[in-house]
Design an enzyme around this catalytic site. Structure first.
Site, PDB file in Angstrom:
ATOM      1  N   LYS B  48       0.861  -1.178   0.000  1.00  0.00           N
ATOM      2  CA  LYS B  48       0.000   0.000   0.000  1.00  0.00           C
ATOM      3  C   LYS B  48       0.903   1.236   0.000  1.00  0.00           C
ATOM      4  O   LYS B  48       1.990   1.199   0.574  1.00  0.00           O
ATOM      5  CB  LYS B  48      -0.852  -0.023   1.276  1.00  0.00           C
ATOM      6  CG  LYS B  48      -1.794   1.148   1.427  1.00  0.00           C
ATOM      7  CD  LYS B  48      -2.953   1.048   0.487  1.00  0.00           C
ATOM      8  CE  LYS B  48      -3.564   2.420   0.203  1.00  0.00           C
ATOM      9  NZ  LYS B  48      -4.481   2.384  -0.955  1.00  0.00           N
ATOM     10  N   MET B  74      -9.921   5.281  -2.383  1.00  0.00           N
ATOM     11  CA  MET B  74      -9.578   4.914  -1.010  1.00  0.00           C
ATOM     12  C   MET B  74      -9.074   6.145  -0.261  1.00  0.00           C
ATOM     13  O   MET B  74      -9.326   6.299   0.936  1.00  0.00           O
ATOM     14  CB  MET B  74      -8.482   3.839  -0.998  1.00  0.00           C
ATOM     15  CG  MET B  74      -8.829   2.531  -1.709  1.00  0.00           C
ATOM     16  SD  MET B  74     -10.202   1.647  -0.970  1.00  0.00           S
ATOM     17  CE  MET B  74      -9.544   1.327   0.656  1.00  0.00           C
ATOM     18  N   GLY B  75      -8.328   7.019  -0.959  1.00  0.00           N
ATOM     19  CA  GLY B  75      -7.781   8.206  -0.302  1.00  0.00           C
ATOM     20  C   GLY B  75      -6.497   7.930   0.458  1.00  0.00           C
ATOM     21  O   GLY B  75      -6.214   8.581   1.459  1.00  0.00           O
ATOM     22  N   LEU B  76      -5.733   6.934  -0.020  1.00  0.00           N
ATOM     23  CA  LEU B  76      -4.413   6.628   0.528  1.00  0.00           C
ATOM     24  C   LEU B  76      -4.381   6.413   2.043  1.00  0.00           C
ATOM     25  O   LEU B  76      -3.540   6.985   2.748  1.00  0.00           O
ATOM     26  CB  LEU B  76      -3.406   7.724   0.127  1.00  0.00           C
ATOM     27  CG  LEU B  76      -3.153   7.876  -1.373  1.00  0.00           C
ATOM     28  CD1 LEU B  76      -2.291   9.106  -1.660  1.00  0.00           C
ATOM     29  CD2 LEU B  76      -2.500   6.640  -1.963  1.00  0.00           C
ATOM     30  N   ASN B 124       4.590   6.688  -5.863  1.00  0.00           N
ATOM     31  CA  ASN B 124       3.234   6.894  -6.352  1.00  0.00           C
ATOM     32  C   ASN B 124       3.103   8.358  -6.767  1.00  0.00           C
ATOM     33  O   ASN B 124       2.853   9.226  -5.950  1.00  0.00           O
ATOM     34  CB  ASN B 124       2.238   6.523  -5.258  1.00  0.00           C
ATOM     35  CG  ASN B 124       0.793   6.767  -5.679  1.00  0.00           C
ATOM     36  OD1 ASN B 124       0.544   7.326  -6.745  1.00  0.00           O
ATOM     37  ND2 ASN B 124      -0.143   6.370  -4.852  1.00  0.00           N
ATOM     38  N   CYS B 127      -1.745   8.633  -8.103  1.00  0.00           N
ATOM     39  CA  CYS B 127      -3.084   8.400  -7.570  1.00  0.00           C
ATOM     40  C   CYS B 127      -3.986   9.555  -8.007  1.00  0.00           C
ATOM     41  O   CYS B 127      -3.665  10.712  -7.758  1.00  0.00           O
ATOM     42  CB  CYS B 127      -3.033   8.304  -6.046  1.00  0.00           C
ATOM     43  SG  CYS B 127      -4.648   8.014  -5.346  1.00  0.00           S
ATOM     44  N   LYS B 161       5.815   5.281 -10.621  1.00  0.00           N
ATOM     45  CA  LYS B 161       4.532   4.861 -11.190  1.00  0.00           C
ATOM     46  C   LYS B 161       3.766   6.057 -11.732  1.00  0.00           C
ATOM     47  O   LYS B 161       3.550   7.042 -11.028  1.00  0.00           O
ATOM     48  CB  LYS B 161       3.704   4.146 -10.125  1.00  0.00           C
ATOM     49  CG  LYS B 161       2.407   3.563 -10.657  1.00  0.00           C
ATOM     50  CD  LYS B 161       1.781   2.692  -9.611  1.00  0.00           C
ATOM     51  CE  LYS B 161       0.468   2.107 -10.072  1.00  0.00           C
ATOM     52  NZ  LYS B 161      -0.178   1.394  -8.953  1.00  0.00           N
ATOM     53  N   THR B 189      -4.676   4.196 -11.953  1.00  0.00           N
ATOM     54  CA  THR B 189      -6.067   4.153 -12.414  1.00  0.00           C
ATOM     55  C   THR B 189      -6.445   5.357 -13.285  1.00  0.00           C
ATOM     56  O   THR B 189      -5.799   6.395 -13.251  1.00  0.00           O
ATOM     57  CB  THR B 189      -7.020   4.093 -11.211  1.00  0.00           C
ATOM     58  OG1 THR B 189      -6.713   5.189 -10.347  1.00  0.00           O
ATOM     59  CG2 THR B 189      -6.849   2.793 -10.443  1.00  0.00           C
ATOM     60  N   GLY B 213      -8.905  -2.518 -13.612  1.00  0.00           N
ATOM     61  CA  GLY B 213      -9.498  -3.762 -14.098  1.00  0.00           C
ATOM     62  C   GLY B 213      -9.532  -3.838 -15.616  1.00  0.00           C
ATOM     63  O   GLY B 213      -9.060  -2.943 -16.318  1.00  0.00           O
TER      64      GLY B 213
HETATM   65  C1  LIG Z   1      -8.479  -0.631  -4.047  1.00  0.00           C
HETATM   66  C2  LIG Z   1      -7.307  -0.071  -4.801  1.00  0.00           C
HETATM   67  C3  LIG Z   1      -6.317   0.607  -4.102  1.00  0.00           C
HETATM   68  C4  LIG Z   1      -5.198   1.125  -4.762  1.00  0.00           C
HETATM   69  N1  LIG Z   1      -4.238   1.763  -4.038  1.00  0.00           N
HETATM   70  C5  LIG Z   1      -3.119   2.211  -4.669  1.00  0.00           C
HETATM   71  C6  LIG Z   1      -2.060   2.808  -3.931  1.00  0.00           C
HETATM   72  O1  LIG Z   1      -2.103   2.916  -2.707  1.00  0.00           O
HETATM   73  N2  LIG Z   1      -0.967   3.242  -4.613  1.00  0.00           N
HETATM   74  C7  LIG Z   1      -0.850   3.125  -5.977  1.00  0.00           C
HETATM   75  O2  LIG Z   1       0.167   3.516  -6.537  1.00  0.00           O
HETATM   76  N3  LIG Z   1      -1.839   2.540  -6.697  1.00  0.00           N
HETATM   77  C8  LIG Z   1      -2.966   2.087  -6.080  1.00  0.00           C
HETATM   78  N4  LIG Z   1      -3.956   1.481  -6.818  1.00  0.00           N
HETATM   79  C9  LIG Z   1      -3.790   1.325  -8.265  1.00  0.00           C
HETATM   80  C10 LIG Z   1      -3.256  -0.066  -8.600  1.00  0.00           C
HETATM   81  O3  LIG Z   1      -1.983  -0.290  -8.032  1.00  0.00           O
HETATM   82  C11 LIG Z   1      -3.140  -0.258 -10.128  1.00  0.00           C
HETATM   83  O4  LIG Z   1      -2.284   0.714 -10.669  1.00  0.00           O
HETATM   84  C12 LIG Z   1      -4.481  -0.137 -10.826  1.00  0.00           C
HETATM   85  O5  LIG Z   1      -5.490  -0.748 -10.055  1.00  0.00           O
HETATM   86  C13 LIG Z   1      -4.471  -0.763 -12.218  1.00  0.00           C
HETATM   87  O6  LIG Z   1      -4.150  -2.136 -12.177  1.00  0.00           O
HETATM   88  P1  LIG Z   1      -5.266  -3.289 -12.173  1.00  0.00           P
HETATM   89  O7  LIG Z   1      -6.208  -2.977 -13.283  1.00  0.00           O
HETATM   90  O8  LIG Z   1      -4.524  -4.571 -12.341  1.00  0.00           O
HETATM   91  O9  LIG Z   1      -5.942  -3.181 -10.847  1.00  0.00           O
HETATM   92  C14 LIG Z   1      -5.086   0.965  -6.173  1.00  0.00           C
HETATM   93  C15 LIG Z   1      -6.092   0.291  -6.872  1.00  0.00           C
HETATM   94  C16 LIG Z   1      -7.201  -0.226  -6.215  1.00  0.00           C
HETATM   95  C17 LIG Z   1      -8.259  -0.949  -7.013  1.00  0.00           C
END
Ligand SMILES: Cc1cc2nc3c(=O)[nH]c(=O)nc-3n(C[C@H](O)[C@H](O)[C@H](O)COP(=O)(O)O)c2cc1C
Ligand SMILES: Cc1cc2nc3c(=O)[nH]c(=O)nc-3n(C[C@H](O)[C@H](O)[C@H](O)COP(=O)(O)OP(=O)(O)OC[C@H]3O[C@@H](n4cnc5c(N)ncnc54)[C@H](O)[C@@H]3O)c2cc1C
Ligand code: FES
EC number: 1.3.-.-
Lengths: 254, 295
Positions: B48, B74-76, B124, B127, B161, B189, B213
């Protein structure tokens, strides 16, 4: 995975169960197994996990912001519901249920399904006892109150010595963590932890097993997805009864 | 489908058991859940995102499952420095700590807590739903370069990232490379929103969030493809990967490894499942396909 947008439901009835606990009935039936939960969206405030006390109700204790906002709502108001989530209880044969405080709520669907033979119900005081009438109609009910205003004077765990655990194939427990930890210790002493099914409570944000906020030590089990019901042997030597995590993921003693 | 030769690999200064990593923020809040994913076949895990002070995150709903994806805000949430202890049991494992901050100094402070205690760091800068953090910084090439330099100068493997929510992701990738990044992770995302028609308001407590996703896989492939043209450091593909064939496709776009997040919602055993489909002792070396779609 298919779309799971929160369903908007209307509150059709609010029942004051005890001075601190209310049941909110809504206009939709959710097909769920006993012990499953829903994520309840209180618009503008928060979204929180709640066990289903029937296919169309949740029974809530007022403890903080979101539950206080629910208590301020009226019949006709709308909330959002997604779920059902989690595994729920799984019983066959003879079942003992042990509920403390609002923890009796997720056990009620088991009672309604005629799956509970004996119910040990505890609360701080007589007026906080939940669902006594409904349980009495369907199972042998034994009561304990901390202050002795009804039933046994003392903790619900003290009622366990009055039943023969060997009589039951399953023991389903939900209540405050200290109370559940005390039950686990008794089952451990009696050598039957695997017959215990504990519905446990952890901070939940996503409800679907992705965010990690509800994960427990040492196995990394997700309470929202692998639980909320865990067999007693899984909880032995775990964080259960010792600590949990808050919204930031920091550990807090229970 | 192409099968790859199994075995440990090295990407951007970090040794991994295979090409598949757990993406940041998915089951990454506890050491135990990270260990569970490693035991389930991941080649490495990203935690995380950890920041300069403890955060509870946004009010709920924080996440909604939609057709083909997930939208989260989520808001980190994170326990900040207390997380160092969380990782103690994972010292020798392929764990990458995701970190965030609001300034280069904050990035450096947080990085300092974990330097030498993890395999590497992932910044990160992406976000989309935390004001003053993440994408707020990640869309400014000068700031990206500065934050990257502040961490990379500590001498730890540094991955950066990136957000897809910019007009030109290649420009941002080049800035990270100039700042000394060892690898680029793409993507975080995609900014998104849903509205509850029943309640007549946005579903997420934060109103908007980030889509992940399957739905974003084509966006991620395009970003990795663009970055491969503009950068010479390795790229880690992320976004919508859920099958071994998706992994191969990402590699053909230019990824040397991949991160998987949302697919865990369907199957926590997704890593073992993909490993089973992707690797074969008669398989080829990944180098033979990385970037091959650029020919
Ligand atoms: C519930 C959730 C929490 C996430 N938290 C973080 C985070 O704390 N830091 C970060 O860099 N990306 C975060 N992401 C983004 C994911 O690491 C990833 O970049 C994104 O979901 C795309 O990949 P995926 O389609 O395989 O999920 C989060 C994604 C989800 C769904
Ligand atoms: C699977 C499950 C089923 C539950 N079923 C019921 C039920 O049937 N009836 C009932 O009254 N309560 C139930 N709870 C507890 C209920 O979720 C919390 O009391 C509620 O979230 C408190 O919200 P609040 O905003 O009013 O309190 P806050 O002021 O936010 O916090 C009060 C305490 O509640 C807990 N809490 C707060 N938010 C959450 C959250 N998102 N997830 C988990 N715990 C939280 C924390 O321990 C906190 O210390 C259940 C919890 C879980 C995990
Ligand atoms: S609440 Fe998100 S993983 Fe359980």
């Amino acid at each position: 995975m298919h779309e799971q947008m929160p369903a908007g439901v209307m509150i059709t009835e609010i029942v004051e169960e005890t001075p601190s606990i209310r049941t909110f009935v809504f206009d939709r039936k959710i097909a769920a197994r006993p012990g499953q939960f829903v994520m309840v969206w209180v618009p503008g405030v928060d979204e929180i996990p709640m066990g289903l006390s029937s296919p169309s109700s949740i029974t809530v204790q007022k403890v903080g912001d979101a539950t206080a906002a629910l208590f301020a709502m009226h019949e006709g108001d709308r909330i959002g519901i997604r779920g059902p989530y989690g595994n729920g209880f799984s019983v066959s044969g003879r079942t003992l249920a042990i509920g403390g405080g609002v923890g009796a709520s997720p056990l009620l669907p088991l009672v309604a399904a005629g799956q509970v033979d004996t119910f040990l119900l505890g609360a701080r005081t007589a007026s906080e006892l939940l669902f006594t009438d409904r349980i009495r109609g369907a199972a042998a009910l034994m009561i304990a109150t901390d202050d002795g205003t009804a039933g046994h004077h003392g903790f619900v765990t003290e009622l366990i010595s009055r039943v023969d655990l060997a009589d039951f194939d399953h023991i389903c427990i939900c209540g405050p963590e200290v109370m559940m930890a005390a039950v686990l210790a008794i089952l451990d002493r009696e050598g039957c932890t695997e017959r215990g099914q504990f519905s446990i409570n952890r901070y939940m944000k996503c409800g679907v097993g992705l965010c990690g906020s509800c994960c427990t030590d040492p196995h990394g089990l997700r309470v929202c997805r692998d639980g909320p019901v865990f067999s007693g042997d899984v909880l032995l030597d775990s964080e259960f009864g010792h600590y949990a995590r808050d919204a930031s993921g920091s550990r807090r003693r229970v | 489908m192409v099968a790859l030769y199994p075995g440990p690999i090295e990407v951007g200064g970090i040794r991994l058991r295979n090409h598949l990593l757990l993406a940041a923020g998915i089951l990454g809040t506890t050491g135990a859940s990270l260990a569970r994913i490693l035991a389930n076949g991941a080649g490495g895990v990203v935690t995380k995102s950890i920041g300069p002070s403890p955060k509870e995150g946004h009010p709920g709903p924080c996440l909604v499952v939609v057709d083909g994806g997930i939208i989260n805000a989520m808001g980190l949430p994170n326990p900040s420095a207390a997380f160092v202890e969380e990782l103690a049991a994972l010292q020798s494992e392929p764990v990458i700590v995701s970190i965030f901050g609001g300034t280069p100094e904050e990035f450096r402070t947080v990085a300092g807590w974990f330097a030498g205690k993890a395999s590497g760091l992932e910044l990160n800068l992406s976000c989309p739903h935390a004001e003053g953090y993440g994408a707020a910084i990640g869309s400014d090439p000068a700031l990206v370069e500065e934050c990257t330099r502040a961490v990379a100068s500590l001498g730890v493997p540094t991955w950066v990232k990136l957000t897809p929510n910019v007009a030109n992701i290649a420009e941002i990738g080049a800035a990270a490379e100039r700042g000394g990044a060892d690898a680029i992770v793409a993507i975080n995302t995609v900014k998104a929103m849903r509205i509850s028609t029943a309640l007549r308001r946005p579903v997420l407590g934060n109103r908007f969030g980030g889509l992940s996703g399957k739905a974003i896989f084509p966006v991620a492939v395009r970003c990795v493809y663009d970055l491969y043209e503009a950068c010479s450091i390795p790229i880690v593909g992320c976004g919508g990967i859920s099958t071994a064939d998706n992994v191969v496709e990402m590699m053909m776009a230019g990824a040397s490894a991949v991160e998987i997040g949302s697919a865990v919602v369907d199957d926590i055993g997704i890593f073992a499942a993909i490993v089973n489909d992707l690797y074969n002792p008669d398989g080829i070396d990944a180098d033979e396909i990385v970037g091959c779609a650029h020919a």
